[in-house]
Design a protein around this motif. Structure first.
Motif: not given
Length: 199
Positions: A135-149
């Motif tokens: 059950n080792l799982q990596v990575g769910v990615n979402y794009e951030c549309e605001n310049p705050i990352s």
């Protein structure tokens, strides 16, 4: 351990979302209870990376009851006292810290894994443990549309903020927030860990 100096607002939003779905807020995952969501503490000094090695073992390496071995590739944990190409014995305690992937691989090579898996690979079974390496799982990615990352963490303003104030995005450990939760009703401790990185 230190608290994050300048948490990203996306990490704050992650914590808010965790609380909205019923997870408790956890101020300190190292205080005994892990369940809930919160900010991870960091190994830093003055906003800069201060590794666990620099903070803990390096200052006490001259103790007679401590031996630190680096650069060694461990291939097996010996449970029954038989010999191996290179053997390290401990009279009190051994700490095995090989990361999420190598720790489970080391347990498998040592005979701690689901018995049928070990038998298929001709490894003697020391302990039938179905959960090892599962059950080792990596990575769910979402794009951030605001310049705050943290995407622009190395901007001139952020560099100045870091060098002058020891604050800002360059003090981030990246995986700023996270949490622990149970997934089965009868679990007596968290079974899953989350990491949130506003990268």
């Amino acid at each position: 351990m230190a608290d994050i100096r300048s948490p990203n607002e996306l990490s704050e939003a992650y914590l808010e979302a965790g609380r909205a779905v019923g997870l408790s807020h956890n101020e300190d995952f190292n205080a005994g209870e892990q369940a809930g969501v919160g900010f991870y503490q960091v190994t830093q000094r003055d906003g800069r990376r201060h590794s666990a090695a620099d903070a803990y073992p390096n200052p006490v390496l001259d103790r007679p009851n401590l031996t630190a071995v680096t650069g060694a590739r461990v291939t097996r944990i010996r449970f029954d006292g038989d010999g191996s190409p290179a053997t390290v014995d401990a009279s009190e305690e051994e700490i095995v810290s090989a990361g999420a992937i190598d720790s489970s691989q080391l347990l498998t090579l040592s005979g701690v894994d689901p018995a049928d898996h070990l038998e298929r690979h001709d490894v003697d079974v020391v302990a039938d443990r179905p959960g090892v390496g599962r059950n080792l799982q990596v990575g769910v990615n979402y794009e951030c549309e605001n310049p705050i990352s943290l995407a622009d963490a190395d901007s001139l303003v952020n560099l100045a903020t870091f060098f002058l104030l020891k604050r800002g995005p360059l003090t981030s450990n990246v995986a700023e927030a996270g949490g622990f939760a149970t997934v089965t009703a009868d679990a007596d401790r968290p079974e899953i860990q989350f990491h949130f990185a506003p990268s």
